[in-house]
Design a protein around this motif. Structure first.
Motif, short mmCIF file in Angstrom:
data_model
loop_
_atom_site.label_atom_id
_atom_site.label_comp_id
_atom_site.label_asym_id
_atom_site.label_seq_id
_atom_site.Cartn_x
_atom_site.Cartn_y
_atom_site.Cartn_z
N LYS A 86 0.83 -1.07 -0.05
CA LYS A 86 0.04 0.03 0.14
C LYS A 86 0.70 1.17 0.03
O LYS A 86 0.50 2.30 0.70
CB LYS A 86 -0.92 0.02 1.09
N ILE A 87 1.93 0.97 -1.01
CA ILE A 87 2.84 2.38 -0.91
C ILE A 87 2.24 3.12 -2.00
O ILE A 87 2.13 2.69 -3.12
CB ILE A 87 4.21 1.77 -1.33
N ASP A 88 1.91 4.35 -1.92
CA ASP A 88 1.30 5.28 -3.06
C ASP A 88 2.22 6.51 -3.32
O ASP A 88 1.89 7.18 -4.48
CB ASP A 88 0.17 5.89 -2.52
N ARG A 89 3.41 6.55 -2.61
CA ARG A 89 4.45 7.44 -3.01
C ARG A 89 5.71 6.99 -2.41
O ARG A 89 5.76 6.57 -1.28
CB ARG A 89 3.91 8.83 -2.22
N CYS A 90 6.84 7.13 -3.13
CA CYS A 90 8.10 6.65 -2.56
C CYS A 90 9.31 7.55 -3.37
O CYS A 90 8.93 7.87 -4.42
CB CYS A 90 8.20 5.16 -2.76
N VAL A 91 10.49 7.35 -2.76
CA VAL A 91 11.77 7.76 -3.41
C VAL A 91 12.19 6.04 -3.86
O VAL A 91 12.34 5.29 -3.18
CB VAL A 91 12.47 8.16 -2.55
N LEU A 92 12.31 6.16 -5.19
CA LEU A 92 12.79 4.88 -5.76
C LEU A 92 14.31 4.98 -6.02
O LEU A 92 14.89 5.86 -6.92
CB LEU A 92 11.98 4.66 -7.04
N VAL A 93 15.06 4.00 -5.53
CA VAL A 93 16.48 4.07 -5.88
C VAL A 93 16.95 2.76 -6.75
O VAL A 93 16.45 1.48 -6.22
CB VAL A 93 17.10 4.05 -4.55
N GLY A 94 17.52 2.79 -7.69
CA GLY A 94 17.88 1.52 -8.38
C GLY A 94 19.39 1.64 -8.88
O GLY A 94 19.86 2.49 -9.15
#
Length: 255
Positions: A86-94
């Motif tokens: 239920k994550i609707d906003r995140c900082v995405l690190v790849g």
């Protein structure tokens, strides 16, 4: 450690940190033949103060599943996990292949990605001459030798040999079909003409000595981003483990 059933695989992941901590959750995605522990330094640093999530991609680490034909399939796994949590906003690190996955997620779900961090990654797979030769020889040499050659080249000159050997052993433990099929998926990866659509603030971190995905390829990507800052670090391709503190500091400042 927790697990999630998805189509054709079981994903293993960690989800730690305060739910009401600083900012939106951080989500870390590792690269080819690696696992979620590539992010140990960053996970330990950020999890006391904010929610942090990391996963083993299908067929890697403690996750099950076969290799994929397209990087988009791995992006669907990441989206499935975020929906499950239920994550609707995140900082995405790849990192590396994880950065390719992160770009696909950002393009598919711009509402989901508040900020994007791409570590040792590119937007169009263009092989250096050495990597091209390795690819051509991949079907002619023993699997372990193929993996060893790729991992050895991923580190900057002077990195401790025993540590490199340990990463070679870990990478070679990834099933051969996963290694080779995912390698083919990366070979076909190309979103360079679309990354101008990504409006989220983006941090691009790259190793100066990266011969797997050279700096000039990263700069081609960086110019296409409308809202990006670039940080070049004295390292090779494996920034999360070659210069973990510097990478964490760069990410901390960006946040």
């Amino acid at each position: 450690m927790a697990q999630l059933d998805v189509v054709g695989a079981v994903l293993t992941y960690d989800d730690e940190g305060p739910r009401d901590g600083e900012g939106v959750p951080l989500v870390f995605v590792h690269g080819w033949t690696a696992d979620r522990h590539r992010w140990d330094h960053q996970f330990a640093h950020f999890s006391p103060k904010r929610r942090v999530i990391r996963l083993d991609l299908r067929g890697h680490g403690d996750s099950t599943g076969a290799g994929v034909r397209a990087v988009d399939d791995l992006a669907q796994d990441v989206l499935a996990l975020l929906d499950h949590l239920k994550i609707d906003r995140c900082v995405l690190v790849g990192h590396s292949m994880g950065g390719m996955i992160a770009q696909i997620v950002a393009l598919a779900r711009p509402d989901l990605v508040e900020r994007l961090v791409l570590v040792g990654s590119i937007s169009r797979m263009t092989y250096s001459r050495g990597r091209g030769l390795l690819m051509a020889a991949s079907t002619l040499v023993p699997f372990r030798l193929f993996v060893a050659a790729n991992i050895q080249r991923a580190f900057a000159p002077g990195h401790p040999r025993e540590e490199i050997r340990e990463y070679i052993r870990a990478s070679a433990a990834t099933p051969k079909d996963v290694v080779m099929t995912d390698y083919g998926a990366m070979r076909a990866f190309d979103v360079l003409d679309r990354v101008g659509e990504i409006e989220a603030p983006t941090l691009i971190v790259h190793g100066y000595h990266d011969v797997q995905l050279p700096v000039k390829q990263m700069l081609r990507k960086a110019k296409a981003y409308p809202n990006a800052v670039v940080r070049v670090i004295d390292a090779g391709h494996e920034l999360p483990v070659e210069r973990p503190a510097e990478l964490t500091e760069a990410l901390d400042r960006f946040l």
